[in-house]
Motif scaffolding. Structure first.
Motif, PDB file in Angstrom:
ATOM      1  N   PHE A   1       0.955  -1.209  -0.112  1.00 43.15           N
ATOM      2  CA  PHE A   1      -0.051   0.045   0.013  1.00 43.15           C
ATOM      3  C   PHE A   1       0.760   1.247   0.183  1.00 43.15           C
ATOM      4  CE2 PHE A   1      -2.663   3.236   2.343  1.00 43.15           C
ATOM      5  CZ  PHE A   1      -3.588   3.202   1.376  1.00 43.15           C
ATOM      6  N   ALA A   2       1.968   1.305   0.731  1.00 37.74           N
ATOM      7  CA  ALA A   2       2.840   2.317   0.862  1.00 37.74           C
ATOM      8  C   ALA A   2       3.639   2.724  -0.678  1.00 37.74           C
ATOM      9  CB  ALA A   2       3.933   2.154   1.986  1.00 37.74           C
ATOM     10  N   ALA A   3       3.987   1.552  -1.108  1.00 39.59           N
ATOM     11  CA  ALA A   3       4.444   1.618  -2.463  1.00 39.59           C
ATOM     12  C   ALA A   3       3.401   2.043  -3.512  1.00 39.59           C
ATOM     13  CB  ALA A   3       5.089   0.341  -3.045  1.00 39.59           C
ATOM     14  N   LEU A   4       2.273   1.751  -3.278  1.00 37.87           N
ATOM     15  CA  LEU A   4       1.257   2.475  -4.273  1.00 37.87           C
ATOM     16  C   LEU A   4       0.902   3.681  -3.835  1.00 37.87           C
ATOM     17  CD1 LEU A   4      -1.030   2.107  -6.419  1.00 37.87           C
ATOM     18  CD2 LEU A   4      -2.453   1.577  -4.477  1.00 37.87           C
ATOM     19  N   CYS A   5       0.953   4.203  -2.807  1.00 42.35           N
ATOM     20  CA  CYS A   5       0.801   5.681  -2.484  1.00 42.35           C
ATOM     21  C   CYS A   5       1.981   6.460  -2.915  1.00 42.35           C
ATOM     22  CB  CYS A   5       0.952   5.691  -0.864  1.00 42.35           C
ATOM     23  SG  CYS A   5      -0.828   5.221  -0.370  1.00 42.35           S
ATOM     24  N   THR A   6       3.238   5.877  -2.749  1.00 46.99           N
ATOM     25  CA  THR A   6       4.339   6.630  -3.380  1.00 46.99           C
ATOM     26  C   THR A   6       4.423   6.883  -4.821  1.00 46.99           C
ATOM     27  OG1 THR A   6       5.870   5.580  -1.653  1.00 46.99           O
ATOM     28  CG2 THR A   6       7.038   6.775  -3.533  1.00 46.99           C
TER      29      THR A   6
ATOM     30  N   GLY B   1      14.906   9.036   2.861  1.00 45.35           N
ATOM     31  CA  GLY B   1      14.992   7.949   1.895  1.00 45.35           C
ATOM     32  C   GLY B   1      13.485   7.624   1.701  1.00 45.35           C
ATOM     33  N   ILE B   2      13.348   6.046   1.200  1.00 46.24           N
ATOM     34  CA  ILE B   2      12.177   5.752   0.419  1.00 46.24           C
ATOM     35  C   ILE B   2      11.231   5.270   1.613  1.00 46.24           C
ATOM     36  CG2 ILE B   2      13.108   3.387   0.589  1.00 46.24           C
ATOM     37  CD1 ILE B   2      10.020   4.756  -1.625  1.00 46.24           C
ATOM     38  N   LYS B   3      11.500   4.866   2.735  1.00 42.07           N
ATOM     39  CA  LYS B   3      10.763   4.831   3.993  1.00 42.07           C
ATOM     40  C   LYS B   3      10.129   6.103   4.563  1.00 42.07           C
ATOM     41  CE  LYS B   3      12.902   0.475   5.501  1.00 42.07           C
ATOM     42  NZ  LYS B   3      13.647  -0.263   6.820  1.00 42.07           N
ATOM     43  N   SER B   4      10.993   7.031   4.770  1.00 42.26           N
ATOM     44  CA  SER B   4      10.234   8.469   5.047  1.00 42.26           C
ATOM     45  C   SER B   4       9.280   9.019   3.949  1.00 42.26           C
ATOM     46  CB  SER B   4      11.485   9.515   5.282  1.00 42.26           C
ATOM     47  OG  SER B   4      11.101  10.791   5.365  1.00 42.26           O
ATOM     48  N   ILE B   5       9.744   8.889   2.750  1.00 42.48           N
ATOM     49  CA  ILE B   5       9.050   9.369   1.881  1.00 42.48           C
ATOM     50  C   ILE B   5       7.688   8.424   1.638  1.00 42.48           C
ATOM     51  CG2 ILE B   5       8.686   9.568  -0.868  1.00 42.48           C
ATOM     52  CD1 ILE B   5      11.550  10.221  -0.939  1.00 42.48           C
ATOM     53  N   ALA B   6       7.459   7.215   1.577  1.00 45.25           N
ATOM     54  CA  ALA B   6       6.383   6.376   1.868  1.00 45.25           C
ATOM     55  C   ALA B   6       5.397   6.633   3.059  1.00 45.25           C
ATOM     56  CB  ALA B   6       7.015   4.727   1.754  1.00 45.25           C
ATOM     57  N   LYS B   7       6.361   6.779   4.136  1.00 45.07           N
ATOM     58  CA  LYS B   7       5.497   7.209   5.235  1.00 45.07           C
ATOM     59  C   LYS B   7       4.670   8.522   5.162  1.00 45.07           C
ATOM     60  CE  LYS B   7       7.449   6.100   9.270  1.00 45.07           C
ATOM     61  NZ  LYS B   7       8.207   5.932  10.651  1.00 45.07           N
ATOM     62  N   THR B   8       5.265   9.472   4.483  1.00 42.09           N
ATOM     63  CA  THR B   8       4.602  10.836   4.232  1.00 42.09           C
ATOM     64  C   THR B   8       3.482  10.606   3.455  1.00 42.09           C
ATOM     65  OG1 THR B   8       6.771  11.832   4.800  1.00 42.09           O
ATOM     66  CG2 THR B   8       5.054  13.110   3.452  1.00 42.09           C
ATOM     67  N   ALA B   9       3.703   9.701   2.289  1.00 45.65           N
ATOM     68  CA  ALA B   9       2.797   9.507   1.119  1.00 45.65           C
ATOM     69  C   ALA B   9       1.744   8.674   1.516  1.00 45.65           C
ATOM     70  CB  ALA B   9       3.537   8.717   0.112  1.00 45.65           C
TER      71      ALA B   9
END
Length: 456
Positions: free
Chosen positions: A63-68, A199-207
């Protein structure tokens, strides 16, 4: 300089003319037939997977990958792009956006499936994937993969990722709240730096927080406007379909647009909005925690459905039913006027808030895309310098004259799609094989469970 700009305009018009549009939609049609209409047959399953927990190797949840990916695709194109398409091509352009999205769902499924199948772990222990990897590891063509990555960095630095979004945020805050450009630039630069350096975890969490909020906020606001004008909805839909196949629109003040203009603008803006076939979303998809490339492909496919079939459609119907599409305004101003005509007090703020969030999340998504392309070309040591350059470009973006740069960005954006579409056609057999294998396994499992239940 004028001659140079004129040459770039000609290249841009040719590139985003019939050749690329035919290749983009043609690839979607080709995959739709090869996959037997997977976007129809498996849409409800894909939406179900969207909210299911998935364990496997990866950096973030499915879901986080999709949100990104949605962070990058649900952008100013959903507000400004739709208005531009309908202004130039008439109401029929919305119909052709639907067509681009329908076939684009098959394209998005295929490219995101390949992204998971051919992804690798980089030297920092992060997942890396996307067209550059499936072009190299699947097609065996390293120079084509490098071309894609180079164009991807170009788009992140000079196109969708920075200047266009920064300018949208700056202008809308200046118009709505009289915020000074320099203050917007400073705040935006600091916030982007804080999120992207993680990085990706921070971006994905925000997204994961912003994308569902902004989508629901904009969709609910749009639904309220549509319900307040529900009596106009049937006629609006009829006008969209009629205008898609006739050279004159059915309303008074507008002289009408040719069918060719409706097709060109609808498809081009539809692709620009949902990015199916451009090869951007597979880069974010590669970070997903999953053991199934087919399952993640289905989840990713819903991104095009949400972006165009839902969000763009909402904007388009409101523009048409309020009659603002036939007026003198353009772009964000046209959309603002349409919302304001129904909701005088809050309408402009809905569009303003939507634009700010849409543009901000697009910056985050494209920062990550450019990072992965940089890592592919130059290794993990180049990631920090890349991020620093990106942040500097955000800081100066609000103060630049962008006429020529925007044209260059559009060209690089189009060029980015070509290596990806070649790979999708070349690896279509892999996509079909993986899909058949997955569903045969699922059916076999269901049969075994049914037999077990009978025996018990």
């Amino acid at each position: 300089m004028k001659n140079f700009t004129s040459i770039l305009n000609q290249i841009d018009n040719w590139l985003w003319g019939p050749p690329l549009l035919i290749l983009l939609v043609g690839t979607g049609i080709f995959l739709t037939f090869r996959l037997r209409g997977i976007q129809i047959r498996k849409l409800f399953l894909a939406l179900k997977f969207l909210f299911s927990k998935e364990e496997g190797q990866g950096d973030v949840s499915s879901f986080a990958a999709l949100c990104t990916a949605l962070a990058a695709t649900i952008g100013t194109g959903n507000i400004v792009g739709v208005a531009t398409a309908i202004k130039a091509g008439g109401p029929g352009a919305l119909f052709w956006m639907w067509i681009a999205a329908f076939f684009g769902m098959a394209t998005k499924y295929g490219e995101c499936l390949l992204s998971i199948k051919y992804r690798v772990v980089d030297k920092n222990g992060q997942m890396s994937g996307g067209p550059m990897y499936y072009i190299e590891r699947g097609l065996g063509n390293k120079w084509l993969a490098k071309m894609f990555a180079l164009f991807g960095i170009g788009v992140a630095f000079f196109g969708i990722g920075t200047f266009a979004q920064v300018n949208s945020i700056t202008q809308v805050l200046q118009t709505a709240f009289h915020m000074p450009t320099i203050l917007t630039s400073v705040i935006l630069t600091i916030v982007v730096a804080l999120v992207t350096l993680g990085g990706i975890k921070s971006i994905a969490k925000t997204a994961e927080v912003i994308v569902p909020f902004m989508a629901v906020f904009y969709i609910l606001s749009s639904v309220i406007i549509l319900l307040m004008n529900i009596q106009l909805l049937p006629g609006t839909i009829v006008l969209v379909i009629k205008s898609a196949f006739t050279s004159r629109a059915a309303t008074g003040g507008f002289l009408g647009a040719s069918v060719a203009m409706a097709i060109r603008n609808g498809i081009a803006r539809g692709v620009f909005s949902n990015e199916s076939g451009l090869g951007s979303a597979p880069i974010a998809t590669a970070a997903a925690k999953t053991n199934s490339c087919v399952k993640q492909g289905l989840i990713s496919m819903t991104g095009t459905f949400i972006d165009t079939i839902i969000v763009c459609t909402m904007t388009g119907l409101i523009l048409i039913m309020t009659g603002e599409w036939a007026g003198n305004l353009e772009g964000a101003n046209m959309t603002t006027a349409a919302f304001q005509s129904v909701l005088p007090e809050v309408g402009p703020y809905i569009v303003t808030i939507g634009l700010i969030f849409f543009a901000f999340t697009t910056i985050l998504g494209w920062n990550y895309y450019g990072e992965r392309c940089t890592e592919y070309l130059f290794g993990v040591k180049a990631i920090k310098p890349y991020k620093m350059i990106f942040i500097v470009l955000i800081a100066i973006g609000a103060f630049l004259r962008l006429d020529t740069i925007w044209i260059l960005a559009d060209i690089v954006n189009g060029l980015m799609a070509i290596p990806n579409l070649i790979a999708l056609i070349g690896l279509s057999g892999v996509i079909v094989t993986e899909t058949k294998s997955y569903f045969l396994e699922v059916e076999g499992k269901l049969q075994r469970n049914a037999l077990k239940a009978i025996q018990e």
